[in-house]
Design an enzyme around this catalytic site. Sequence first.
Site, short mmCIF file in Angstrom:
data_model
loop_
_atom_site.label_atom_id
_atom_site.label_comp_id
_atom_site.label_asym_id
_atom_site.label_seq_id
_atom_site.Cartn_x
_atom_site.Cartn_y
_atom_site.Cartn_z
N ASP A 271 0.87 -1.17 0.00
CA ASP A 271 0.00 0.00 0.00
C ASP A 271 0.91 1.23 0.00
O ASP A 271 2.12 1.14 0.19
CB ASP A 271 -0.96 -0.01 1.19
CG ASP A 271 -2.18 0.88 0.96
OD1 ASP A 271 -2.16 1.69 0.01
OD2 ASP A 271 -3.14 0.77 1.73
C1 BGC Z 1 -5.00 3.28 0.39
C2 BGC Z 1 -5.26 2.26 -0.68
C3 BGC Z 1 -5.21 2.90 -2.04
C4 BGC Z 1 -3.86 3.59 -2.20
C5 BGC Z 1 -3.70 4.27 -3.55
C6 BGC Z 1 -3.74 4.09 0.12
O1 BGC Z 1 -3.59 5.14 1.01
O2 BGC Z 1 -4.89 2.62 1.64
O3 BGC Z 1 -6.50 1.65 -0.46
O4 BGC Z 1 -5.41 1.95 -3.03
O5 BGC Z 1 -3.72 4.57 -1.19
O6 BGC Z 1 -4.51 5.37 -3.66
#
Ligand code: BGC
Length: 714
Positions: A271
């Site tokens: 993530d």
């Molecule tokens: C979130 C994810 C997301 C990613 C990209 C992160 O902060 O936890 O769910 O896909 O950002 O935007």
Amino acid sequence: MKEQNASARIQELLGRMTLQEKIGQLNQQNICAYADNVEEIKQEIREGKIGSLLFSGSAIPENGGTEAFDLDFTRELQAAAMESRLQIPLLLGRDVIHGFETVFPIPLMMAASFDDRLIEECYSALAQEAGNAGVRWAFAPMLDLSRDPRWGRVIEGPGEDPLLGSRYAASAVRGFQGDSPAQEGRLLACAKHFIGYGASEGGRDYHHTEISNYALQNQYLPAFRAAVRAGVGSVMASFNELSGQPVTGSRRLLTEVLRDQLGFDGFVVSDWGGVEQLEAQGIAENGADCARLALQAGVDMDMADQCFARHLEAEVKAGRVAMEELDRAVERVLQAKLRAGLFRQPVRDAVKTDRAKHRALARRIAGESMVLLKNEQSLLPLSKKGRVALTGCMAQNRESLMGAWTPDGDADSVITLEEGIRAVAPELELFTESSPLFGDMTAVMEQADTVILALGESARASGEFHCLADISLPEDQAALALRARRLGKKVVGLLCFGRPIALGDTLSLFDAILYTGHAGCEAGRAAAELLFGDRNPSGHLAMTLPRSVGQLPLYYNAAPSGRPVNGYYTECRNYIDESGAPLYPFGYGLSYTSFQVEKAELEQETLSLSELAAGKQAVVHIRVTNTGERDGDTVLQLYLRDPAASLTRPLRELKAYERRTLPAGETADFVFRLGMEELGYYLPDGTLTLEKGEIRLFAGFDAWAEKCVRLQII
Ligand code: BGC
């Protein structure tokens, strides 16, 4: 491309790649079309230093929508990739959570439709729309089992139940990927966040999670198991620390559980900043440690923080990371690119989309997912010719009805509640006021017999990093209901909250309540169709509705207690000052008609372990009658209770469900088949087990289902 050719192609590529080019494939960077660094990024792409881009500057709602991109821009980016030495296309990702141009209800509400096919169709529509803008990889579905509505991200996933989550997972993956993510109008899906993020302690985002291996196997993993079985191409590692290990650095979770046990063969992306974060999470001393630990744990691609790009070269050269470990990750990423058809078609032309059809889907699923919680003296449906006042902070709202995570949605395309009501009931005498919370609504309310209060929360009150300590009905909104009540009006509450809220005593202020959630672009029309009886409500809660915050977490599939304090099923007092029971249980939802389980029967009341192990199933026939005067959709649910097993099993576990339309007065037979996997459970080590003894099955319309049949396993 045939499998053999594909792997030969990957091996051939791998053989020609420099160390830097390999690391480049594992490096995912964020990009925004109008940011200053676009040329710089293109240059890095040409140099083979970037393998993937995401259009997702920030997941935080306030910053949503700032990551502009379109098909032409993605063409430019892929053109840069084609100028690189090895001409490896980029994988372009985006958070397509529940909306693109068409905005569907938030996933927590879509799940409340219990309509697998329709959910799949919605994700297919999203795949087309996002694909037309150049997106080839969606960071969804979000499958975090969640039991605490204070956590802002509950809105992004299918709620608290493993089976509902599993079927949601399969529908979403099929919807996105179809038979192959390489086909026109399809995308590569990403099951996230693996694993346990939804258990963030106290509902505080990014917080510690504590999950036993037993709960992990039976509660948190099932939706991911289903996504893997449906062929999901990628998985995102979660931010959370779980029982002593940040997931991003956990070989046990990312390799032993995800790959060895679940059989996942796609690639894992961290993530946002998750790799670098291992230092702050306390298992790494520096960036090099972070990169090495994450890669060795099983992270193949590093999202946004460029920790792999900065440190892996030195780690490999120093022998702390073996070339085979690096190659394995690169292979998986290349494999995904092949699977997504990128080598063949780095950019696809837009396909013809039928936006009207997508909106019709949005309207249908919004209508199927709204939950009628209360309807005293059959106040609803309302007459289309009455005198109705409409007020409350959501009456004219557009943006928040879309819900969080809709940076591509256009608020102007949202049908407000007022517009919906006017369209559905044009002859209604409708009194309304546009800035309800600041004016005195008495004058508006006085003119009507019935007051519809469109209550709710901003989309910015939920989503990532948007948690609430207090999820009760906000005071000003409760005051509005009280005022309507004191004026002697009939009060209809529309709950346009993303998360489930705790109504507590304010429940008594309403004669009728329709929980709409953040229902997307067709919210207003879908709600109006239900309010005025064009459609019959049929949504069922995907998450327990608590009475008060102090009860949290509260969920239906709790373990039994030795004492009669499992308040979820009784009115007994777990607390001196509060009941243990929820306001409304998981699976709950009323209709304008009534359904009754007439009879439930097992084809065979006794089955042997060996028969079940060989694939035989317990077959349950359930007869349901629509005992009311209107046609309607029912969601029949079958719950299991295993009263004596080697490990305690929950008081109830949803094992089957089916939504079906039943005309008034008609009776229908439902057939549910439960095999080894539905009847049994997972041991903490991941082995599926089933033991001899009695299994009770309860049929009904929520987690309090009562019609019981008993199966003997010998
Ligand atoms: C979130 C994810 C997301 C990613 C990209 C992160 O902060 O936890 O769910 O896909 O950002 O935007």
